[in-house]
Design a protein around this motif. Sequence first.
Motif, PDB file in Angstrom:
ATOM      1  N   TYR A 333      18.259   5.740   3.141  1.00  0.00           N
ATOM      2  CA  TYR A 333      17.326   5.146   4.107  1.00  0.00           C
ATOM      3  C   TYR A 333      15.891   5.167   3.570  1.00  0.00           C
ATOM      4  CZ  TYR A 333      20.800   4.797   7.852  1.00  0.00           C
ATOM      5  OH  TYR A 333      21.885   4.439   8.617  1.00  0.00           O
ATOM      6  N   GLU A 336      15.508   2.485   0.894  1.00  0.00           N
ATOM      7  CA  GLU A 336      15.499   1.137   1.455  1.00  0.00           C
ATOM      8  C   GLU A 336      14.150   0.812   2.105  1.00  0.00           C
ATOM      9  OE1 GLU A 336      18.751  -0.989   1.115  1.00  0.00           O
ATOM     10  OE2 GLU A 336      18.160   0.508  -0.389  1.00  0.00           O
ATOM     11  N   ILE A 375      17.909  -3.094   6.927  1.00  0.00           N
ATOM     12  CA  ILE A 375      18.560  -1.947   6.289  1.00  0.00           C
ATOM     13  C   ILE A 375      19.976  -1.783   6.831  1.00  0.00           C
ATOM     14  CG2 ILE A 375      18.485   0.558   5.956  1.00  0.00           C
ATOM     15  CD1 ILE A 375      15.471   0.429   6.165  1.00  0.00           C
ATOM     16  N   THR A 380      23.061  -0.893   0.049  1.00  0.00           N
ATOM     17  CA  THR A 380      21.683  -1.238  -0.271  1.00  0.00           C
ATOM     18  C   THR A 380      21.456  -2.741  -0.149  1.00  0.00           C
ATOM     19  OG1 THR A 380      19.928  -1.155  -1.936  1.00  0.00           O
ATOM     20  CG2 THR A 380      22.176  -1.410  -2.743  1.00  0.00           C
TER      21      THR A 380
END
Length: 587
Positions: A333, A336, A375, A380
């Motif tokens: 996370y 991203e 996201i 990804t």
Amino acid sequence: MLAVLLAWPSAWATGVPELLLKAGIEKAEVRDKEDINPEIATGRGRSQFSQAAHYMVSSANPLATQAGVDILAEGGSAADAIIAVQLVLNLVEPQSSGIGGGGFLIGYDAATQKVQAYDGRETAPETARGNRFMQGGKAIAFKDAVNSGLSVGTPGLLRMLGQVHGEHGKLEWARLFEPAIQLAEQGFEVSPRLHAMLDENAELRRQEASAAYFYDEKGRAWPVGHVLKNPALAQVLRDIAKNGPDAFYQGKVARHMVDAVAGHLVPGDLNLRDLAGYRSIEREPLCAPYKVYVLCGVPPPSSGPLAIIQMMTILSHTPIADLPPVSPEAVHYFSEAGRLAFADRAVYVADPDFADIPVKALLDPQYLRLRADLIMPKRTIGKAPPGDPVGMLAVRGEDTSPELPSTTHIVVVDREGSVMSMTSSIESAFGSKIFVDGFLLNNQLTDFSLSDVDAQNKLVVNRLEPGKRPRSSMSPMLVLKDGKPYMAIGSPGGASIINFVAKVLVGVLDWNLSLQEAIDLPNFGSRNHYTDLEKDTVLRDVAEDLRAMGHEVREVDFPSGLQGIRLTPDGLEGGADPRREGVAAGG
């Protein structure tokens, strides 16, 4: 609790701290999260931690921290201390910053309860043009651009420090120069980090003045512990102490800078008018809410706080706060969010005096919610596209120029509760390698795009223009809570500064780590290409999980140098990055 080695004043007052005491992995329980028990790598070196009741300095070198603490003990302000610290860093950490470079500062004045941002970024010479680093229609090699007179911008640091002292100083200007002058005349011991960087730098040896100071007669880097004196810098500092910043921007020193740039094998065009006409700028601070906090940083031409606030806001729409800090999901996370912020950075950020920078639109909560929706939990997005919040994307080119990591950071809290956080730099290690009167000149013009246009022939907003300030990633930050300073942080690291500072913000504000625990976490993140993991840390265990999500993973050296102070009800909590030689201390 994370095992730490306490670093009190007695540990650093005698000189360079012991380094490399322990390299490896230590275990910690994340406080207030009983279900999380991650391993946290402490980096190479020792973990630093300090507490103080009244005032504190966190800087990249113990001698510099000592200078700042002494100033605060005399009743000096945060502004006074940060100047004294910076001048000592110019001497003992010459690879990173100094009067030949520039910087950004954000501060909180306890008397007025006002947050202020200062821009001391270098400017391009008046004769500079956009084809400066082009040959045959193509950009020259980045290394060739750096190591030339063409890379030198008009230094801004001293003008900014003079402005800050004029508004917030308490002690006499000349007093702030005494620690650096004394060390320059009596000498200081070469540290392990300085020795290592000298030893590996071939370009510095090729500059006659630099080689004469940094190396012995056989071209060998001065060994660790060698007492290095700099009488030339001492004299320059005496002149500036007596006559103010004009002694640098006009007269003998200015002529020497101009002559040295013009005399390089690849000459530049810095001139006396550029120096005499330089002005630092007070800009409107960039502040935005984050949960119960307010994040404040310097605005463009730095891209750092803007990108960090974007990342933090995007992450607030993910479950990262409930994840173990070094888990594959947390790294995913975080990386991203970095991709999305760096995609916007590459297109939109430059000197606001030369272009419309849509800061408000880029920080709009609805826009960032839409960015966060890109996201995916288990995959990804790869190379993230820039957003288009104001319809500029069709005419904005992408600037993917590298930004090298030699920079420094200082945080000071004085006994009145005023706080200053400053990042300063000469750009790459030892800057342009041009050594003048005991100090190095920057190579900040390589922070512009080396080409006016991108691969699609669209104009790059961060192109070089006369008098313009190049985009930066420097990220001096303040965190406010209930309108008062809660934490001040920043880091060196080139474009990775954004990742380093955001990691610590997530660590403290979301994972409830102490400041030092958050600094000690291994570094990770993406600048919209690879997902970088700090090598030789527990992150090696998450690499395969990330690859399974489609990440192109690199395990690399990730040398942050984060300095910070947290203001708590029980006093001041200082943190310093164990990957470098910094220390926090106070009284």
